[in-house]
Design a protein around this motif. Structure first.
Motif, PDB file in Angstrom:
ATOM      1  N   GLU A   1      37.244  34.480  91.033  1.00 22.33           N
ATOM      2  CA  GLU A   1      36.667  34.798  89.723  1.00 22.33           C
ATOM      3  C   GLU A   1      35.191  34.404  89.686  1.00 22.33           C
ATOM      4  OE1 GLU A   1      37.256  33.641  85.015  1.00 22.33           O
ATOM      5  OE2 GLU A   1      38.560  32.729  86.496  1.00 22.33           O
ATOM      6  N   PHE A   2      34.370  35.281  89.100  1.00 22.40           N
ATOM      7  CA  PHE A   2      32.953  34.983  88.929  1.00 22.40           C
ATOM      8  C   PHE A   2      32.675  34.749  87.463  1.00 22.40           C
ATOM      9  CE2 PHE A   2      33.181  37.106  92.964  1.00 22.40           C
ATOM     10  CZ  PHE A   2      32.373  36.306  93.743  1.00 22.40           C
ATOM     11  N   TYR A   3      31.964  33.674  87.146  1.00 15.93           N
ATOM     12  CA  TYR A   3      31.664  33.309  85.768  1.00 15.93           C
ATOM     13  C   TYR A   3      30.372  32.504  85.749  1.00 15.93           C
ATOM     14  CZ  TYR A   3      34.097  29.158  87.527  1.00 15.93           C
ATOM     15  OH  TYR A   3      34.511  28.100  88.302  1.00 15.93           O
ATOM     16  N   LEU A   4      29.759  32.420  84.585  1.00 15.87           N
ATOM     17  CA  LEU A   4      28.589  31.579  84.408  1.00 15.87           C
ATOM     18  C   LEU A   4      29.054  30.131  84.467  1.00 15.87           C
ATOM     19  CD1 LEU A   4      25.574  31.386  83.759  1.00 15.87           C
ATOM     20  CD2 LEU A   4      26.190  31.410  81.338  1.00 15.87           C
ATOM     21  N   MET A   5      28.483  29.356  85.346  1.00 22.81           N
ATOM     22  CA  MET A   5      28.897  27.969  85.501  1.00 22.81           C
ATOM     23  C   MET A   5      28.257  27.125  84.400  1.00 22.81           C
ATOM     24  SD  MET A   5      28.621  27.556  89.626  1.00 22.81           S
ATOM     25  CE  MET A   5      26.903  28.037  89.632  1.00 22.81           C
TER      26      MET A   5
ATOM     27  N   ARG B   1      33.828  25.888  95.564  1.00 19.36           N
ATOM     28  CA  ARG B   1      34.604  25.671  94.335  1.00 19.36           C
ATOM     29  C   ARG B   1      35.972  25.098  94.659  1.00 19.36           C
ATOM     30  NH1 ARG B   1      34.780  30.867  91.234  1.00 19.36           N
ATOM     31  NH2 ARG B   1      32.733  30.138  90.584  1.00 19.36           N
TER      32      ARG B   1
ATOM     33  N   LYS C   1      38.798  25.938  88.833  1.00 21.49           N
ATOM     34  CA  LYS C   1      37.841  26.601  87.957  1.00 21.49           C
ATOM     35  C   LYS C   1      36.910  25.553  87.346  1.00 21.49           C
ATOM     36  CE  LYS C   1      37.568  30.039  84.307  1.00 21.49           C
ATOM     37  NZ  LYS C   1      38.339  30.922  83.425  1.00 21.49           N
ATOM     38  N   TYR C   2      35.622  25.836  87.384  1.00 21.48           N
ATOM     39  CA  TYR C   2      34.544  24.977  86.872  1.00 21.48           C
ATOM     40  C   TYR C   2      34.294  23.743  87.721  1.00 21.48           C
ATOM     41  CZ  TYR C   2      35.157  28.020  82.838  1.00 21.48           C
ATOM     42  OH  TYR C   2      35.294  29.112  82.038  1.00 21.48           O
TER      43      TYR C   2
ATOM     44  N   ASP D   1      32.470  23.492  90.506  1.00 26.51           N
ATOM     45  CA  ASP D   1      31.523  24.136  91.402  1.00 26.51           C
ATOM     46  C   ASP D   1      30.497  23.126  91.905  1.00 26.51           C
ATOM     47  OD1 ASP D   1      31.811  27.353  91.128  1.00 26.51           O
ATOM     48  OD2 ASP D   1      32.416  26.355  89.279  1.00 26.51           O
TER      49      ASP D   1
END
Length: 139
Positions: A2-6, A49, A52-53, A55
């Protein structure tokens, strides 16, 4: 993946990218999101990673400037400390502190990565415990 704004991430200078990448993958089960090579094809930056989160950006140290990894302590929540105790033993990772139950309702394992960064893995002991009870117990 999954790609997301960190919302937050840590940049850590490493003395040997290959060794550091291997350590985070083998010991903490991190995955590579993106690796940036230099003109010779050597990785100089790696976005990795865990959950999730969780990073981290590993950056190759570009000079002989000294740095002290112990000045930074990363705390990562995990579901099962025992899995990481086994992984650390299998890979020969440096264990700074064996699993210990803390008054704040956490069981923690403290490791040191190849550059001296301290990683605390933290697992909730009693998921049903109310926040106020945890705070009272920690006092």
């Amino acid at each position: 993946m999954e790609f997301y704004l960190m919302p937050l991430f840590v940049k850590m200078f490493v003395s040997n990218m290959e060794i550091s990448l291997s350590w985070y993958k083998d010991v903490l089960n991190f995955q590579s999101v993106f690796e940036l090579p230099d003109k010779d094809g050597e990785t100089v930056m790696a976005h990795i990673r865990g959950k999730k989160y969780q990073d981290i950006m590993l950056v190759s140290k570009q000079s002989d400037r000294e740095f002290n990894g112990e000045d930074v302590i990363l705390n990562l929540p995990v579901d099962d400390i025992d899995k990481f105790v086994i992984r650390a033993a299998k890979t020969g990772a440096e264990v700074k502190e064996k699993p210990v139950d803390r008054p704040w309702n956490a069981r923690e394992l403290v490791l040191k990565d190849p550059d001296g960064y301290v990683i605390t893995l933290s697992m909730i002991i009693d998921k049903g415990k109310a926040f106020d009870d945890v705070i009272d117990g920690a006092r």
